[in-house]
Design an enzyme around this catalytic site. Sequence first.
Site, PDB file in Angstrom:
ATOM      1  N   GLU A   1       0.741  -1.156  -0.085  1.00 55.70           N
ATOM      2  CA  GLU A   1       0.090  -0.068   0.001  1.00 55.70           C
ATOM      3  C   GLU A   1       1.115   1.395   0.083  1.00 55.70           C
ATOM      4  O   GLU A   1       1.628   1.544   1.069  1.00 55.70           O
ATOM      5  CB  GLU A   1      -0.981  -0.074   1.370  1.00 55.70           C
ATOM      6  CG  GLU A   1      -1.988  -1.127   1.261  1.00 55.70           C
ATOM      7  CD  GLU A   1      -2.816  -1.089   0.101  1.00 55.70           C
ATOM      8  OE1 GLU A   1      -3.151  -0.033  -0.405  1.00 55.70           O
ATOM      9  OE2 GLU A   1      -3.443  -2.291  -0.208  1.00 55.70           O
TER      10      GLU A   1
ATOM     11  N   CYS B   1      -2.034   9.099   2.832  1.00 56.21           N
ATOM     12  CA  CYS B   1      -1.619   8.420   1.365  1.00 56.21           C
ATOM     13  C   CYS B   1      -2.821   8.854   0.356  1.00 56.21           C
ATOM     14  O   CYS B   1      -2.166   8.725  -0.779  1.00 56.21           O
ATOM     15  CB  CYS B   1      -1.381   6.863   1.474  1.00 56.21           C
ATOM     16  SG  CYS B   1      -2.819   6.190   2.042  1.00 56.21           S
TER      17      CYS B   1
END
Length: 452
Positions: free
Chosen positions: A207, A241
């Site tokens: 990720e 993110c």
Amino acid sequence: MEKLVKTQLDYFNTNVTKSVSFRIGQLNKLYALLESNERLLEEAIYRDYGKSPFETFQTEFAAVFEEIKVAVRDLEQWAAVKPVATNSRNEPATSYLIPEPLGVSLVIGPWNYPYQLSLAPVVAAIAAGCTVILKPSELTANCSAVMAKLVNENFEEQYFHVVEGGIAETTALLDQKFDIIFFTGSVPVGKIIYQAAAKNLTPVVLELGGKSPVIIMPDCDLDISVRRLVWAKYLNSGQTCISPDYVYVHQSIEEKFLQKVAEEIKKADYKLENGNFVRIINERNTDRVSGLINPAKIYTGGNYDIDARFIEPTVLHQVTWDDKVMKDEIFGPIMAVMTFEDLDKVIKEIKDRPKPLALYLFTQDENVKKKVLGEISFGGGCVNEAIMHIANGNLPFGGVGASGLGNYHGEAGFRAFSHYKGILDKALVEDPDIKYSPHTEEKLQRMKAAAK
């Protein structure tokens, strides 16, 4: 590290973790542990970078609690043997898939959401029936310490254990053979994880991140769009993110958009003492992010204090791809605004760069939705919203290309830590002789006729 991994492998091989009732029991145990120690966890994250109890629950605990509740509710269904169709060449037979845990898992967590992004993958691993070694980020040292204390005092080391430390400890862990590695963090470190995993052909979920674009069309509801965008951009001081990294706003509404953004920032009154803003994680990152601010392009904000690790919500306008702020992921409270007239040019400029982790489109035009969502590759995103797709556990979350590999949340997380074993269970009846010797022209023609 070698002993710890071996201990977990031995425990996994006893098959204890494969029991669905065992997994549900461990998930409930984790839920109760977190719930009864919320105050302790809140204090730790506040010491690390000033996150308030409200923001901690909203962005950390709520997601983990929901992941656990959904897993407990649906685990029997996820783990059940799944029948599939049998093709004509194999009849009479039954065919099915058996989900099985991959084994010993390593979860490497990030610093920006130290509880959510460490523990949500742990929930998926436990649900799948894996054992877990969790390595939290050393940058959020207080969060790391409290997770290690709670987990290591309440779970058996052979099943779920937290390892603290920095690069040396992470390197030592990566020297071991795991059955799956789950990493959340930057692209450069993701490449290191991938290379280490490749030595043992270990599957990975990465990720990562990247520059997530926003497209503001002239037909959008500007009041609602700006309110949602500003909240998403400055959540966690932009240290997210999937934070909206840069904004393409149609030239016809640029000035109105900028005015409304500035008004919304003022209305939100972002301050550390208000509990709706947090510090930058450390002085090094404060220096890096503040260095992206071009004074000549500030529309609002721009002030910062390196020692206090504070950067006020900032908007840069008249930005181009040549600006320093557009070279890498911002990961801070700076909104970079560019204008456009031609949507096709915007799409091309996004596609010419690494595939983003998220994309946000604000429009009411169904044709524009279809065009943008159909032509641009990205991990996931929203239409007329930002960031909130991560809060829907029914949507797999993950990147594509440079922004990540694999996904999780809900059943997608269970699948990430599982292998689906395909089984053909053949009836004990006489076989047709076509596949057996002798091989004849007649049999060949029969096979071709059946296959074509």
